[in-house]
Design a protein around this motif. Structure first.
Motif, PDB file in Angstrom:
ATOM      1  N   THR A  77       0.809  -1.217   0.000  1.00 16.96           N
ATOM      2  CA  THR A  77       0.000   0.000   0.000  1.00 16.96           C
ATOM      3  C   THR A  77       0.845   1.271   0.000  1.00 16.96           C
ATOM      4  O   THR A  77       0.333   2.356  -0.198  1.00 16.96           O
ATOM      5  N   TRP A 439      -0.695  15.958  -2.503  1.00 16.16           N
ATOM      6  CA  TRP A 439      -1.106  14.873  -3.382  1.00 16.16           C
ATOM      7  C   TRP A 439      -0.009  14.670  -4.412  1.00 16.16           C
ATOM      8  O   TRP A 439       0.530  15.633  -4.951  1.00 16.16           O
ATOM      9  N   THR A 440       0.337  13.432  -4.661  1.00 12.92           N
ATOM     10  CA  THR A 440       1.348  13.171  -5.680  1.00 12.92           C
ATOM     11  C   THR A 440       1.047  11.844  -6.356  1.00 12.92           C
ATOM     12  O   THR A 440       0.679  10.870  -5.691  1.00 12.92           O
ATOM     13  N   TRP A 441       1.118  11.841  -7.698  1.00 14.13           N
ATOM     14  CA  TRP A 441       0.792  10.611  -8.432  1.00 14.13           C
ATOM     15  C   TRP A 441       1.318  10.711  -9.853  1.00 14.13           C
ATOM     16  O   TRP A 441       2.274  11.415 -10.126  1.00 14.13           O
ATOM     17  N   SER A 460     -13.765   9.720   0.372  1.00 17.58           N
ATOM     18  CA  SER A 460     -12.353   9.355   0.484  1.00 17.58           C
ATOM     19  C   SER A 460     -11.590  10.620   0.867  1.00 17.58           C
ATOM     20  O   SER A 460     -12.117  11.724   0.779  1.00 17.58           O
ATOM     21  N   LEU A 461     -10.347  10.464   1.268  1.00 19.54           N
ATOM     22  CA  LEU A 461      -9.589  11.634   1.717  1.00 19.54           C
ATOM     23  C   LEU A 461      -9.390  12.630   0.573  1.00 19.54           C
ATOM     24  O   LEU A 461      -9.383  13.845   0.782  1.00 19.54           O
TER      25      LEU A 461
END
Lengths: 546, 320
Positions: A77, A439-441, A460-461
């Motif tokens: 995860t 946030w990073t993706w 969701s967060l």
């Protein structure tokens, strides 16, 4: 009694001066101009002699700032697991190192059907698994692809492949993946290390313990995984892309950031992937260590509650944005230049980014802010709560924001700091007046906009503040069905415009990917998503032998 | 005495049951959801619901509690959510690492702290007394985190004498492990040494000035015999108490020290468990620590009885 006192004082004085000296000698320039951002001391780094041809051999030691727990691709995860997994296994397709396009990996080519629901992959025929307890390093075939992808579809803890329906084996080296409906994020999802190809015998043979005995087709083989200590990888001589230069890699867990810097300086590690704050400064000023920095696919933001409380009123949100000078905020938070100021909820490295939208974001203007707040019915300000997790950057940011809002709008901000577990629950509950996180993706805007602003992400967060706009939902959904990237980018830009006009929050910075590296390490390529790849089709890291 | 020992041993069971129940309630009361924390910010609502079901978090609290206690009685500590491994295995993997440094540092603290305390008491108001007590004061109040980083800067970064992190490995010889132990053990020894020195000094001073020591001294015994045979023996009880507490807490590991030196011990495990809301692991660790505390307390009481036969543990409960 006087004598005792005098003696004590002298003793204390001597001790303090002794330890004081020690401190000055050991922490370089502890009190210099650290408050004036951007004026970091320039240090000329020592050059070492680098042979013109890459050399084989050597073990690269990499520090991870958090502990990888389970290396099973469907169970992991955290991002720290993926750093190890992606050097042990391969995905069908991969992002190029500059993240500009998706390139062949285990699949040498692919075609997409007219309706966008069927992807046909041609597989390489020279790929072999690492030898393990339950197979002896046999060839990878279409059956393995089917097994691995369907396993991920069914079992992935993070639903990393929830968009597929089934995988069909055409022959040994060709598979078709069927999707119930077109999904433009499918290829990006395939690049996730949760979707590496694994052999069925090993997965079923080890059962729950597969995470400790991960087998893949990648450049390095997992030799030993010691929880909270290290993962030891050795070279796979049969790697299909190219023979790795390194004999092996050790991922060591060092959770303390300052100790990351220290271990780099003592030479106990070659590479730290998690530098921040003071540690960045220490490494920047150390002539023996190189500091690699690049803008990350990262956005740090303050998100207002869109449904409840004063911030449900768009005028209040606009006022709050106008009351904070983001450029100054960023200077204050990132004293060592670890981030760039930002304004939009997408990082500039994403192909959905539209610089022309930056001008829609309200600029710092306390007077107008005050007027707007009065119009909204709060001429004397109000009380609100800002929730953050207990990281140094976030705490600094919250303190500065608190001062701006008090000074300019008489808004009283109560800062609630908690560790991540508590924060994430409050954040996703929809009960936080204001929260701040980052946030990073991937560079695909889907992984930012859909997760933070789509109605179906409420709860969701990501969309914990209940942003909901039918037009945005429509555009985001459509962008997933269209397959051409340019067309998708256009849709995302339209969605982004509406989002920004709603003033959902303050998107104040893009943090850098900051690596500290020993000068012996050569050929390392930094990616904006922070992923570490040591050997693949594009890179092959090596170490100068002493 | 054997009877007392056995009875006290039996009393451990209800104590632990209470500890288990309280821990169970507290872990469920702290805000945060294991599924949310485990999956991280990118998890969707469906991911979280799926994991909650898998972890049995949707069962009633009562069912979760009875399941847990039932398994615990059979010696099963359950499975950690975040590691996906049996809790007992995780704890047993870490405990030796932690005990290695914590017990070493307690032994060192005794060997250094108690003699310093004795000498300070005997030579009260001499420079030795002043210096050692100032040092002890600094030792007790020193922030361990700062001390650890300074030790690393001086001995690893600048001088390059000692490794700054990790445990080393026996494969590289015993020396490797010992070298890796030096800095963390130094860090861990500071506070107990100072504590022992201070406690020993004050306890000794009380005894030395007592009437019976004066009368022994009047009897003409050698000073050394008086100090070590008569005074020290009577000054021991408070030292034993402190030692007991130090020993018991050595099981939980030293969170800061372990973090600084990346020492894979109990401290880092427990902090990680709390951060991840890993209920099973938190409960397991607390039960283990509580058991260690209760057991060592019992040993301390027995030692009391040996060094001072007048102490009768049964009297404390109204006598028989």
């Amino acid at each position: 009694m006087k004598k005792i006192l005098a003696f004590l004082l002298v003793a204390m004085f001597v001790l303090v001066s002794v330890t004081g000296c020690g401190g000055n000698n050991t922490t370089p320039q502890a009190n210099d101009e650290s408050n004036t951002s951007g004026t970091n001391k320039e240090v000329t780094k020592k050059e070492i002699e680098v042979p013109s041809e890459p050399q084989d051999g050597g073990v690269l030691t990499i520090a991870l700032v958090s502990s990888p727990k389970n290396l099973d691709p469907v169970k992991y995860t955290g991002t720290y697991e993926s750093q190890i997994i992606q050097n042990v296994g391969d995905t069908l397709v991969a992002y190029s190192m500059d993240l500009s396009e998706i390139i062949p990996n285990l699949a040498k080519s692919w075609t997409v059907s007219e309706d966008g629901k069927h992807y046909t992959f041609q597989l390489r025929d020279d790929v072999y698994f690492h030898p393990g307890k339950f197979q002896d390093g046999r060839q990878m075939t279409a059956e393995d692809v089917k097994y691995s992808l369907e396993r991920s579809h069914e079992l992935s803890a993070m639903n990393r492949l929830d968009m597929i329906e089934s995988v069909e084996v055409v022959n040994d080296f060709e598979v078709i993946v069927h999707l119930p409906e077109p999904n433009a994020a499918f290829l990006t999802a395939l690049t996730n290390s949760g979707n590496i190809i694994v052999p069925k015998e090993e997965v079923e043979g080890w059962g729950d313990d597969f995470g400790n005995h991960l087998i893949g087709t990648g450049p390095f083989m997992l030799k030993e995984f010691k929880l909270d200590e290290e993962a030891v990888l050795v070279r796979n001589d049969n790697y299909w892309a190219q023979r790795p230069h390194l004999d092996g890699v050790v991922f060591k867990v060092i959770t303390d950031i300052n100790q990351n810097a220290n271990a780099l300086r003592t030479g106990e590690i070659d590479f730290s992937s998690g530098l921040s704050g003071e540690a960045v400064k220490i490494i920047r000023e150390d002539e023996n260590i190189r500091l690699l920095e690049m803008p990350g696919l990262h956005v740090a933001y303050i998100y207002f509650n869109q449904v409840k409380g004063p911030t449900a009123d768009i005028r209040v949100r606009e006022a709050l944005i106008k009351a904070i000078d983001t450029k100054e905020l960023v200077k204050g938070v990132y004293q060592y230049g670890e981030a760039q100021p930002a304004s939009l909820p997408l990082p500039p490295g994403s192909w959905g980014y539209d610089a022309s939208l930056e001008s829609i974001v309200p600029e710092y203007n306390p007077e107008e802010a005050k007027k707007l707040l009065a119009e909204a019915g709060y001429p004397d300000g109000f009380k609100t709560t800002l929730y953050i997790s207990n990281t140094p950057h976030r705490v600094k940011m919250a303190t500065i924001v608190q001062q701006y809002l008090k000074m300019n709008l008489n808004v009283d901000v109560d800062i609630q700091t908690s560790e991540w577990g508590t924060f994430s629950e409050i954040g996703s509950s929809g009960n936080a007046d204001i929260f701040a996180m980052s946030w990073t993706w991937y560079p695909d805007p889907f992984f930012f906009l859909n997760k933070i602003f789509a109605s179906d992400a409420i709860g969701s967060l990501g969309n914990g503040q209940g942003f909901s706009n039918p037009e945005v939902d429509r555009l985001l959904a459509e962008a997933l069905v269209v397959s051409e990237q340019e067309e998708r980018a256009e849709l995302y830009k339209q969605a982004l415009k509406i989002i920004v006009e709603q003033h959902p929050g303050i998107f104040y910075s893009n943090e850098n990917v900051t690596w500290g590296v020993a000068p012996e390490v050569q050929g390392l390529v930094q990616r904006a998503d922070g992923c570490i790849f040591l050997t693949n089709t594009e890179v092959n890291v090596w170490k100068v032998q002493k | 005495m054997v009877k007392t020992f056995l009875r006290r041993l039996l009393q451990i069971i209800p104590t632990l049951l209470v500890v288990v129940s309280i821990t169970f309630v507290i872990t469920r009361m702290i805000p945060g959801n294991p599924a949310v924390t485990l999956l991280g910010p990118q998890a969707s609502v469906e991911d979280i619901a799926k994991l909650e079901e898998e972890l049995g978090l949707n069962d009633s609290l009562w069912k979760q509690y009875t399941d847990y206690v039932g398994k615990l009685l059979k010696g099963d500590f359950g499975k950690s959510y975040s590691f996906n491994q049996p809790v007992a295995k995780l704890l047993m993997d870490r405990l030796p690492n932690t005990l290695l440094i914590s017990l070493t540092s307690i032994v060192l603290a005794i060997l250094i702290g108690i003699p310093i305390g004795i000498i300070s008491a005997v030579k009260q108001y001499t420079p030795f007394d002043y210096i050692s007590m100032v040092l002890a004061l600094i030792g007790v109040s020193m922030p361990i985190f700062w001390l650890g980083l300074m030790l690393v800067l001086v001995f690893s970064v600048n001088l390059g004498w000692l490794p700054s992190l990790g445990m080393g490995s026996l494969e590289n010889g015993l020396k490797d492990v010992i070298l890796h132990m030096v800095l963390p053990v130094t860090c861990l020894t500071t506070i107990p040494t100072a504590t022992f020195a201070r406690i020993t000094r004050s306890s000794m001073l009380e005894v030395i000035n007592a009437e019976y020591i004066k009368s022994i001294r009047a009897g003409g015994l050698k000073e050394g015999v008086i100090i070590y045979k008569h005074a020290l023996k009577n000054a021991l009880p408070p030292i034993v108490t402190v030692l007991g507490i130090q020993l018991a807490s050595s099981f939980t590991g030293a969170i800061l020290t372990e973090t600084i030196f990346s020492w894979p011990g109990m401290g880092t495990l427990i902090v990680g468990a709390i951060e991840n809301r890993d209920y099973m692991l938190i409960q397991g660790a607390v039960v283990l620590t509580a058991a260690a505390f209760v057991f060592i307390n019992l040993i301390v009481d027995i030692v009391y009885m040996i060094i001072n036969p007048k102490v009768n543990l049964d009297n404390a409960k109204g006598g028989e």
